[in-house]
Design an enzyme around this catalytic site. Structure first.
Site, PDB file in Angstrom:
ATOM      1  N   TYR A 170       0.845  -1.208   0.000  1.00 40.75           N
ATOM      2  CA  TYR A 170       0.000   0.000   0.000  1.00 40.75           C
ATOM      3  C   TYR A 170       0.877   1.253   0.000  1.00 40.75           C
ATOM      4  O   TYR A 170       0.688   2.160  -0.805  1.00 40.75           O
ATOM      5  CB  TYR A 170      -0.914  -0.029   1.227  1.00 40.75           C
ATOM      6  CG  TYR A 170      -1.910   1.096   1.288  1.00 40.75           C
ATOM      7  CD1 TYR A 170      -3.162   0.984   0.686  1.00 40.75           C
ATOM      8  CD2 TYR A 170      -1.620   2.286   1.953  1.00 40.75           C
ATOM      9  CE1 TYR A 170      -4.090   2.016   0.742  1.00 40.75           C
ATOM     10  CE2 TYR A 170      -2.539   3.321   2.009  1.00 40.75           C
ATOM     11  CZ  TYR A 170      -3.766   3.186   1.412  1.00 40.75           C
ATOM     12  OH  TYR A 170      -4.688   4.218   1.468  1.00 40.75           O
TER      13      TYR A 170
ATOM     14  N   LYS B  28       1.271   4.101  -3.025  1.00 35.94           N
ATOM     15  CA  LYS B  28       0.923   5.517  -2.849  1.00 35.94           C
ATOM     16  C   LYS B  28       2.131   6.420  -3.127  1.00 35.94           C
ATOM     17  O   LYS B  28       1.975   7.543  -3.621  1.00 35.94           O
ATOM     18  CB  LYS B  28       0.365   5.757  -1.454  1.00 35.94           C
ATOM     19  CG  LYS B  28      -0.946   4.998  -1.175  1.00 35.94           C
ATOM     20  CD  LYS B  28      -2.038   5.349  -2.158  1.00 35.94           C
ATOM     21  CE  LYS B  28      -3.395   4.800  -1.753  1.00 35.94           C
ATOM     22  NZ  LYS B  28      -4.456   5.159  -2.715  1.00 35.94           N
TER      23      LYS B  28
END
Ligand code: NAD
Length: 254
Positions: A154, A158
């Site tokens: 994750y 990002k």
């Protein structure tokens, strides 16, 4: 109204930040294409808005779906001015670099990073046809700081969104396209529901937020609205942190 005569496409519009943004953008005068993997969720948001919204089911990790959603926006409302690449996933087994599986890595990167790449790839020609526009890509504060609880795929996805958005901003600045990343702090949405239901995990995060609370989806929608509207006409390539002070704090007050 701040988005009068604009057509906006919002991915992940069936829930959380995306849904709140669809509702707010429509209230501010935009025609909205509500995109979501879950058809019924997209339809529910569009129905709540009424005539100025249409639902479109798409998996943003697939090129053909991204091409189709942009085509749908232009065919339905005649043009595209704003793209909010917001859809993203968080996997509960996305943990340390040492134990996150390759399958989880691929799944998260495919949606959170490749999905944003594809959203931009197909939307930019449409924005150019409309004479320019605004791209908002959802990253996270964890793209700027190491997360207190590891979630390697994750966080990496990002970070990629931030770097990619800056480069898009630079390349298209003279063609009247602005591109910015929205970096939310923790928001009370279904994405974090399971995690926040566990009080130990909830408090582990809460302790880092100077404001002492999680954000509401509507607070992210307001930030996205600023980036979407002409009020941010000189803002491009930025990583817009909306994090209740997390990134400003060394130690948070009691
Ligand atoms: P959410 O789970 O409430 O909503 C996400 C929506 O995206 C869902 O409706 C889901 O069906 C849709 N979606 C998932 N995969 C998709 C795909 N492949 N194609 C199309 N749609 C898909 O999540 P949220 O909290 O509103 O998160 C929105 C964005 O904000 C995400 O990119 C997330 O990473 C980011 N974000 C959230 C938080 C938070 O604390 N909630 C913090 C920082 C960043």
């Amino acid at each position: 109204m701040r988005l009068e005569n604009k057509v906006a496409l919002i991915t992940g519009g069936g829930s959380g930040i995306g849904k709140a943004s669809c509702l707010l953008f429509a209230k501010e005068g935009a025609k909205v294409v509500v995109v979501d993997l879950k058809k019924e969720a997209a339809e529910a948001t569009a129905n709540e808005i009424g005539d100025n919204a249409r639902a479109f089911a798409a998996d943003i990790s697939k090129a053909s779906d991204c091409e189709a959603m942009v085509k749908f926006a232009e065919e339905t409302f005649g043009k595209l001015n704003v793209v909010f690449n917001n859809a993203g996933i968080f996997h509960p087994n996305d943990e340390s670099v040492t134990n996150t599986t390759e399958a989880i890595w691929d799944m998260v990167i495919n949606v959170n990073l490749k999905g944003v790449f594809l959203g931009c790839q197909y939307a930019i020609p449409a924005l150019l046809r409309a004479g320019g526009g605004s791209i908002i890509n959802t990253a996270s504060f964890v793209a700027i700081m190491g997360a207190a609880v590891p979630q390697i795929a994750y966080t990496a996805s990002k970070g990629g969104v931030l770097a990619m958005t800056r480069e898009i901003a630079v390349e298209f600045a003279r063609q009247n396209i602005r591109a910015n990343s929205l970096c939310p702090g923790p928001v009370e949405t279904p994405l974090l529901a399971e995690l926040l239901a566990d009080s130990a995990r909830r408090n582990r995060r809460l302790v880092h937020i100077p404001m002492g609370r999680f954000a509401k989806a509507e607070e992210m929608a307001n930030a996205a609205l600023f980036l979407a509207s002409d009020e941010s006409s000189f803002v491009t390539g930025t990583s817009f942190l909306v994090d209740g002070g997390i990134s400003g704090a060394y130690i948070t007050p009691e």
